[in-house]
Motif scaffolding. Structure first.
Motif, PDB file in Angstrom:
ATOM      1  N   LYS A  84     -27.640 -18.453  -6.851  1.00  0.00           N
ATOM      2  CA  LYS A  84     -28.356 -17.092  -7.036  1.00  0.00           C
ATOM      3  C   LYS A  84     -30.016 -18.169  -6.709  1.00  0.00           C
ATOM      4  N   ALA A  85     -29.992 -19.175  -6.784  1.00  0.00           N
ATOM      5  CA  ALA A  85     -31.277 -19.851  -6.536  1.00  0.00           C
ATOM      6  C   ALA A  85     -31.490 -20.193  -5.408  1.00  0.00           C
ATOM      7  N   LEU A  86     -30.078 -20.314  -4.020  1.00  0.00           N
ATOM      8  CA  LEU A  86     -30.194 -21.034  -2.895  1.00  0.00           C
ATOM      9  C   LEU A  86     -30.013 -20.001  -1.901  1.00  0.00           C
ATOM     10  N   GLY A  87     -29.229 -18.646  -2.768  1.00  0.00           N
ATOM     11  CA  GLY A  87     -29.185 -17.399  -1.950  1.00  0.00           C
ATOM     12  C   GLY A  87     -27.745 -17.168  -0.835  1.00  0.00           C
ATOM     13  N   HIS A 128     -33.679 -31.657 -11.420  1.00  0.00           N
ATOM     14  CA  HIS A 128     -34.363 -30.442 -12.114  1.00  0.00           C
ATOM     15  C   HIS A 128     -35.509 -31.288 -12.730  1.00  0.00           C
ATOM     16  N   THR A 129     -36.372 -30.241 -12.943  1.00  0.00           N
ATOM     17  CA  THR A 129     -37.425 -30.308 -13.815  1.00  0.00           C
ATOM     18  C   THR A 129     -37.182 -30.129 -15.647  1.00  0.00           C
ATOM     19  N   GLY A 130     -37.573 -31.698 -16.223  1.00  0.00           N
ATOM     20  CA  GLY A 130     -37.018 -31.049 -18.277  1.00  0.00           C
ATOM     21  C   GLY A 130     -35.198 -31.704 -17.746  1.00  0.00           C
ATOM     22  N   VAL A 189     -36.571 -30.957  -5.962  1.00  0.00           N
ATOM     23  CA  VAL A 189     -36.329 -31.147  -7.245  1.00  0.00           C
ATOM     24  C   VAL A 189     -36.279 -29.464  -7.387  1.00  0.00           C
ATOM     25  N   PHE A 190     -35.703 -28.636  -8.159  1.00  0.00           N
ATOM     26  CA  PHE A 190     -35.633 -27.330  -9.021  1.00  0.00           C
ATOM     27  C   PHE A 190     -36.663 -27.207 -10.124  1.00  0.00           C
ATOM     28  N   ASP A 191     -37.952 -26.545 -10.283  1.00  0.00           N
ATOM     29  CA  ASP A 191     -38.416 -26.303 -11.323  1.00  0.00           C
ATOM     30  C   ASP A 191     -37.520 -24.974 -12.078  1.00  0.00           C
ATOM     31  N   GLY A 195     -38.347 -21.268 -10.588  1.00  0.00           N
ATOM     32  CA  GLY A 195     -37.247 -21.172  -9.861  1.00  0.00           C
ATOM     33  C   GLY A 195     -36.983 -21.725  -8.393  1.00  0.00           C
ATOM     34  N   ALA A 196     -37.877 -22.508  -8.321  1.00  0.00           N
ATOM     35  CA  ALA A 196     -38.735 -22.678  -6.911  1.00  0.00           C
ATOM     36  C   ALA A 196     -38.302 -24.220  -6.653  1.00  0.00           C
TER      37      ALA A 196
END
Length: 203
Positions: A84-87, A128-130, A189-191, A195-196
């Motif tokens: 979903k994040a990358l289409g 990714h973050t966190g 890096v995915f937030d 979601g960005a």
């Protein structure tokens, strides 16, 4: 994501485990559909879901070669819905995931097969973050050895600076002698809150 972090207790009492939990929305059942009842396990629920899926499944007629000729290396964190994040759609890419999304020898193995046998050309790396790996150290490996009596053959690959670890991962891909295509390797890096994606400068 839950990490079991072994730590030493007082002398004579062996080794205990501290549990560090990262709670995500995916980990919390929402409504009766998320509940596990009548002694069912999570695996039972997954098998039942597959039975419903298979009942409506139609063979898309694809082979093993990704349509977009891209391999994505990402963290295993449950908050990352990569398609979903990358289409992306079924059959578009190879997805290689591990704790942290780091480029290990086994990731190089998968990328080598992906490129040499299955025709991929581009590599996308996503941290990714966190990330839970930011709260671990190589002590995790030492404590495991103390608990089970055997040193793990693998490194923890923990990190403190997510951008720097993405850069290291890009460098490992670009310098691998086994990979045919290293000109299109990009890191992000995915937030997890927005979601960005944010691209990391390799320099």
């Amino acid at each position: 994501m839950t990490f079991f972090v072994p730590s030493h207790s007082k002398p004579g009492r062996g080794v205990t485990s501290n549990v560090m939990t990262m709670t995500t929305s995916a980990a919390v059942p929402t409504g009766s559909e998320g509940a596990i009842t009548n002694g069912d396990t999570v695996t039972d629920r997954l098998v039942e879901a597959n039975q419903r899926y298979a009942a409506e499944f139609a063979d898309p007629g694809m082979d093993a070669r990704p349509v977009l000729r891209v391999a994505v290396v990402a963290c295993m964190d449950a908050r990352l819905d990569l398609h979903k994040a990358l289409g992306l759609h079924l059959g578009d890419c190879h997805t290689i995931r591990n704790a942290g999304g780091v480029v290990t020898d086994d990731v190089i193995r998968s990328l080598t097969i992906s490129q040499r046998a299955l025709g991929t050309r581009s590599v996308v790396l996503i941290h990714h973050t966190g990330c839970g790996m930011e709260s671990l150290t190589e002590d995790f490996r030492h404590d495991l050895e103390m608990e089970v009596g055997q040193r793990p053959a693998w490194a923890v690959e923990a990190f403190r600076d997510v951008d720097q670890d993405v850069r290291q991962s890009m460098q490992r891909v670009r310098t691998s002698p086994f990979l045919l295509h290293t000109d299109d390797v990009r890191g992000f890096v995915f937030d997890v809150r927005t979601g960005a994606l944010r691209e990391v400068d390799p320099a």
